[in-house]
Design a protein around this motif. Structure first.
Motif, PDB file in Angstrom:
ATOM      1  N   TRP A  47       0.827  -1.204   0.000  1.00 12.04           N
ATOM      2  CA  TRP A  47       0.000   0.000   0.000  1.00 12.04           C
ATOM      3  C   TRP A  47       0.863   1.258   0.000  1.00 12.04           C
ATOM      4  CZ3 TRP A  47      -4.842   0.083  -1.321  1.00 12.04           C
ATOM      5  CH2 TRP A  47      -5.651  -1.029  -1.107  1.00 12.04           C
ATOM      6  N   ASP A  49       3.722   1.665  -1.503  1.00 18.74           N
ATOM      7  CA  ASP A  49       4.546   1.762  -2.712  1.00 18.74           C
ATOM      8  C   ASP A  49       3.646   1.625  -3.930  1.00 18.74           C
ATOM      9  OD1 ASP A  49       6.343   1.644  -4.766  1.00 18.74           O
ATOM     10  OD2 ASP A  49       7.478  -0.071  -3.986  1.00 18.74           O
ATOM     11  N   ARG A  50       3.200   2.755  -4.449  1.00 14.26           N
ATOM     12  CA  ARG A  50       2.219   2.728  -5.538  1.00 14.26           C
ATOM     13  C   ARG A  50       2.779   2.142  -6.830  1.00 14.26           C
ATOM     14  NH1 ARG A  50      -2.135   7.665  -4.897  1.00 14.26           N
ATOM     15  NH2 ARG A  50      -2.257   7.582  -2.619  1.00 14.26           N
ATOM     16  N   SER A  51       4.097   2.024  -6.913  1.00 15.19           N
ATOM     17  CA  SER A  51       4.678   1.420  -8.110  1.00 15.19           C
ATOM     18  C   SER A  51       4.358  -0.073  -8.201  1.00 15.19           C
ATOM     19  CB  SER A  51       6.194   1.623  -8.126  1.00 15.19           C
ATOM     20  OG  SER A  51       6.839   0.847  -7.122  1.00 15.19           O
ATOM     21  N   TRP A  53       1.312  -1.332  -7.600  1.00 17.16           N
ATOM     22  CA  TRP A  53      -0.125  -1.529  -7.742  1.00 17.16           C
ATOM     23  C   TRP A  53      -0.538  -2.068  -9.115  1.00 17.16           C
ATOM     24  CZ3 TRP A  53      -2.833   3.343  -5.209  1.00 17.16           C
ATOM     25  CH2 TRP A  53      -2.461   3.409  -3.861  1.00 17.16           C
ATOM     26  N   TYR A  67      -6.731  -3.119   3.812  1.00 13.14           N
ATOM     27  CA  TYR A  67      -5.745  -2.057   4.003  1.00 13.14           C
ATOM     28  C   TYR A  67      -5.024  -2.232   5.334  1.00 13.14           C
ATOM     29  CZ  TYR A  67      -3.527   2.487   4.249  1.00 13.14           C
ATOM     30  OH  TYR A  67      -2.585   3.483   4.341  1.00 13.14           O
ATOM     31  N   ALA A  79      -5.545   6.245  -0.073  1.00 14.97           N
ATOM     32  CA  ALA A  79      -4.842   5.151  -0.742  1.00 14.97           C
ATOM     33  C   ALA A  79      -5.811   4.157  -1.368  1.00 14.97           C
ATOM     34  CB  ALA A  79      -3.925   4.441   0.253  1.00 14.97           C
ATOM     35  N   ALA A  82      -7.542   5.638  -4.448  1.00 16.05           N
ATOM     36  CA  ALA A  82      -6.655   5.682  -5.615  1.00 16.05           C
ATOM     37  C   ALA A  82      -6.460   4.294  -6.207  1.00 16.05           C
ATOM     38  CB  ALA A  82      -5.309   6.287  -5.222  1.00 16.05           C
ATOM     39  N   PHE A  83      -6.304   3.303  -5.339  1.00 17.98           N
ATOM     40  CA  PHE A  83      -6.119   1.927  -5.810  1.00 17.98           C
ATOM     41  C   PHE A  83      -7.380   1.428  -6.510  1.00 17.98           C
ATOM     42  CE2 PHE A  83      -6.309  -2.688  -5.171  1.00 17.98           C
ATOM     43  CZ  PHE A  83      -5.107  -3.071  -5.737  1.00 17.98           C
TER      44      PHE A  83
END
Length: 279
Positions: A47, A49-51, A53, A67, A79, A82-83
């Motif tokens: 969660w 580290d959006r890279s 996802w 979460y 978060a 956005a996910f």
């Protein structure tokens, strides 16, 4: 939902957690293709580290969201929202969110999923029975006492296997559970003192329950190195969510699965038989 559930690929976040790993097991038993995701797993997901996802989501038809550290924690709504939006952009049709029964702090996160554009189901669960057999409370139980700010409040402890089965039913149930919030409890109310007593009886050893104020519990957490911001959130959570608001049973498990929820006593006997609480 247009996806053929026989060929459904499901991303499970938090796949090593108390609920997540049971979702993986239940989904596999239902014949789904499961993509277990965690910070250290083959499918890497974090969660923070959006890279990570997009790669976790690509090719999935559905996803289960859990979460960490808590669905109501600061930053959770941003978060998860956005996910969830990214999931929709990448073709994921259905989302389930693990939420907490009676936790008003989680409402913004639930709304973020509702606003994502996906078909969604929110699963609000009571206190996990497995919290006494796994995770941070286990060491105390093995040491002979549970020190916890639960007072004498009554809780409808739920087996995480039931939560997992409901999640899979929601993912595969077409329109039946789409756009709904499911309220899940076990079959009876127990105080933490009564729950620990049932564990003691099943394990054949004395385990004490020591209720403490939430602020004192928070001070102990700080001594163990838990960050101050997380401690403040947890103290607020214990002071609100353990005030008796959840001392009522629901029909959610029965409605979703057509059977009674598992009883706490059965959980205790199984774990005791496996030596979970052996000193």
């Amino acid at each position: 939902m247009t996806t053929n559930t026989v060929n459904m690929t499901v991303l499970v976040t938090g796949a090593t957690g108390r609920v997540g790993r049971r979702v993986v097991e239940s989904a596999e038993a239902a014949g789904l293709t499961v993509r277990p995701a965690s910070r250290e797993g083959a499918v890497r997901f974090d969660w923070a580290d959006r890279s990570t996802w997009a790669d976790a989501l690509r090719g999935a038809d559905a996803a289960h969201l859990a979460y960490l550290p808590d669905v109501g924690a600061p930053g959770a709504a941003e978060a998860v929202g956005a996910f969830a939006r990214l999931a929709v952009e990448l073709g994921v049709e259905r989302l389930t969110l693990l939420s907490a029964r009676g936790e008003h702090q989680a409402h913004a996160t639930e709304q973020a999923v509702r606003d994502s554009g996906a078909e969604w189901t929110v699963v609000r669960a009571a206190w996990f029975a497995q919290n006494l057999g796994e995770g941070p409370l286990l060491d105390g139980m093995r040491g002979g006492e549970l020190v916890f700010p639960g007072g004498e409040v009554l809780e409808p402890f739920i087996d995480t296997r039931d939560i997992a089965d409901v999640v899979v039913a929601a993912l595969t149930g077409g329109d039946r559970f789409a756009g709904r919030t499911l309220d899940l409890t076990g079959p009876r109310l127990l105080s933490f003192r009564e729950a620990v007593a049932e564990v003691s009886a099943a394990a054949g050893r004395d385990i004490a329950y020591v209720p403490v104020p939430a602020r004192d519990y928070g001070a102990a957490l700080r001594e163990f190195g838990v960050p101050a911001a997380e401690v403040e959130f947890l103290v607020e959570l214990f002071e609100t969510n353990l005030d008796g608001r959840n001392a009522v049973l629901s029909e959610g498990v029965r409605e979703a699965l057509g059977r009674e929820p598992r009883d706490f006593a059965d959980f205790a006997k199984e774990c005791a038989g496996a030596g979970i609480w052996s000193a």
